[in-house]
Design an enzyme around this catalytic site. Sequence first.
Site, short mmCIF file in Angstrom:
data_model
loop_
_atom_site.label_atom_id
_atom_site.label_comp_id
_atom_site.label_asym_id
_atom_site.label_seq_id
_atom_site.Cartn_x
_atom_site.Cartn_y
_atom_site.Cartn_z
N GLY A 213 1.42 1.42 -4.65
CA GLY A 213 1.68 0.83 -3.51
C GLY A 213 2.86 1.29 -3.03
CB SER A 214 5.62 1.43 -2.53
OG SER A 214 5.64 0.58 -3.44
CG ASN A 215 3.71 1.25 3.33
OD1 ASN A 215 3.00 2.21 3.31
ND2 ASN A 215 3.26 -0.13 3.47
NE ARG A 504 -0.90 2.56 1.34
CZ ARG A 504 0.24 2.67 0.12
NH1 ARG A 504 1.62 2.73 0.79
NH2 ARG A 504 -0.05 3.18 -0.80
#
Length: 770
Positions: A213-215, A504
């Site tokens: 994950g992660s933004n 995403r």
Amino acid sequence: MKLSLRPAAVLALVLAAAVVVAVRTTAPSLADDGRYTAEIRRTEYGLPHISAKDYGGLGFGYGYAFAQDNLCVLASWVVTLRGERSRNFGPEADSDDPVRPVANLVSDVYYKSVAESGVVARVLSQPPPVGPSAELRRLVDGYAAGYNRYLKETGVANLPDPTCRGKSWVAPITATDVWNNLLDFSRMSSGSQFKEFIVGEVEGQAPERPAAGSNAWALGRQATRDGHGMLLADPHFPWNGIRRFYQVQLTIPGVLDVSGASVYGTPVVQIGHNAAVAWTHTVSHAQRFTLYRLDLVKGDPDSYVVDGRAEPMGRQVVEVTLQDGTTVDHTLSTSRYGPVLADGRTDEAAYAFADVNAANLRPADEWLAMARAGDLTGLRTAQSTYQSMPFVHTLATDTAGTAYFADASVVPHVTDAQAERCAKPSPMPGLEEYVLDGSTSACLWGKDRDAVVPGIFGPAAQPRLTRADYVANSNNTAWITNPKAPLTGYPRVWGKAGTDLEPRPRVSLDMIAQRLSGKDGLGKPGFTLETLQATVQGKRNYTFELMRSDLLRLCRANPSLTSSGGKPVNVREACATLRAWDGRATLDGEGAILWREFFTRLGRPTPVGEPPYSPWLVPFDPGHPLSTPRRLKDDSVARQALADAVLYFRTNHIPLTLTPAQAQHYSSIPIPGCTEGEGCFDRVRMRGPLGQDGRYPEVDTGSSFMMAVELTPEGPRTRTVLTYSLSANPDSPHHTDQTALFSRGQWVTERFTQAEIAADPKLSTATVRG
């Protein structure tokens, strides 16, 4: 797997000596006669601000504060790292690994093999930058001592967390336990994902890449309204277990002042900011390991050939104690490349696992140096000195308003030419790439002059980008960090360019573009701290945006569809629900869950022998990565998926207007957001499908520590939210207080300066000594 049983050996553990503590509500005396002294101030939501005169005291205060909130999680994980889960919880129960749990016996064999290999001791014997700095050693020693001081003061029988209160497996920890945890964190995307394959308890497909994950956005002066550097940190890590984040501020006056978040059991801030620099990370697609095919010597399966000569495998016998006091022996094989996989072995060949993070304890020193950096130049120097990031990109900015991206992670030095020349067939599905020929030293990892250790690419070879507008990453490869400056020409081991960005990362870049153009309805172009917060919590479902018009067209033409079981299904009401939905996964989003159930069914497995199915009408075009793929196919798969989704709702009497507030939760608190596949910036994940009661299993992964920072000349302005809250203790007042904020889309105003901390009406202060 061959096992032998015999009576258990007597096990003795020498506990740490008693220490003395004083708790008061005044400032600490820095002339204390004790070894460690630290001040712990807590502001609203229990957030700890720890200060000390030296690194040992700082670690002591941190370990003490962390133990107050989360001792049970680390106590259980120390049992794991020591390979003692079978003795305490039984060999067949699942381990407490939040990323890839395995049977306790498998976990114990793996972790005891690491502990008994001596790898940590060997690294600790090295000078910096390969071995730890003196400052980090003191920090780790102090952290273990602080944890132990809290445990001794409180007593196992009186621990506030019922999870481990009175449990026999709760015991003091050592600095070695902390080092082992740091090493295992480095191996999280490599060796620690292959426990079963090393031990020999699984057959079939290799583990998938962790649910990355992660933004992250680093915004430069050209992207912000006031010309300040700004940063968004939005890591998506597990919501339970040892890989949760703990929010903290660490201060040594005149030396260090950093605020942010640490992964449990680690004494340094991994994502955070000081007064001049802010940084964060996202999981990288770069390779962390290779397999080496070993040609076994005929008639001697415990030897393999390198450059025409036989070389014997090493043997490591690991003993694990079971609950009944008996022990189990397991023999592992090793090679010059690393452990030999127990699976995939034949009479002619075996496969060794070469892990680029096998002995990587450098990240903690790199994060410590980044925390002391006065600008991006200092941060880049820290990364070039230690070259240690285990599996992540780095995005950062500073008060000058410069945005910086680097995949400054450790990557095996394998060029495209070497990968092609040395390629060997894979021993199992999922590991088709980077299986190299182990019979020749010509296929060993290469060397760069500027690399701190052999076998990795040096800083000059890493993908990097510095901009005045922005850099962004949502776990896509480094290729489209900024659409105006694609990063290409790097070896494939860094991750392929020209590949589908996935929804995403695409919605992330679209969110930035709309804010910079002012087309998102949030006012004039450019980011402020407030519009940054609003942008990242928009809850956009990008696949719905891209497919909505085609789905509604399909609905108009087909008011009745046929399910996979051949049953006719009236979809008029479902289509009306989707037509009325605004495409945002807010708590009250009527249609959000219906869309997910439809979209998930579009991704059904493709039958063996058939090409992979794609629901997209317009396929991906590397020449147009931000606008393809798009549109929904009107075919039998799409129609059947909609019919099956609607039928499931009706069969189980679930309303078609089911909302995220009704369907997804954490500790009984409703959680907004949608899933990775749907193209949601603030994604959530649940381990299981929608139940017949209209609820998913509890959220276990998603946005974890969200931080929005604006670096102004007067100091940082920061908003944060720790989505699962500070404490894993279900009886703590800080178990879900920030979770409730996250549910409502609210943030915490960070208190960074001494004046801000002192002004908190909920401030509590304690001094700990030991």
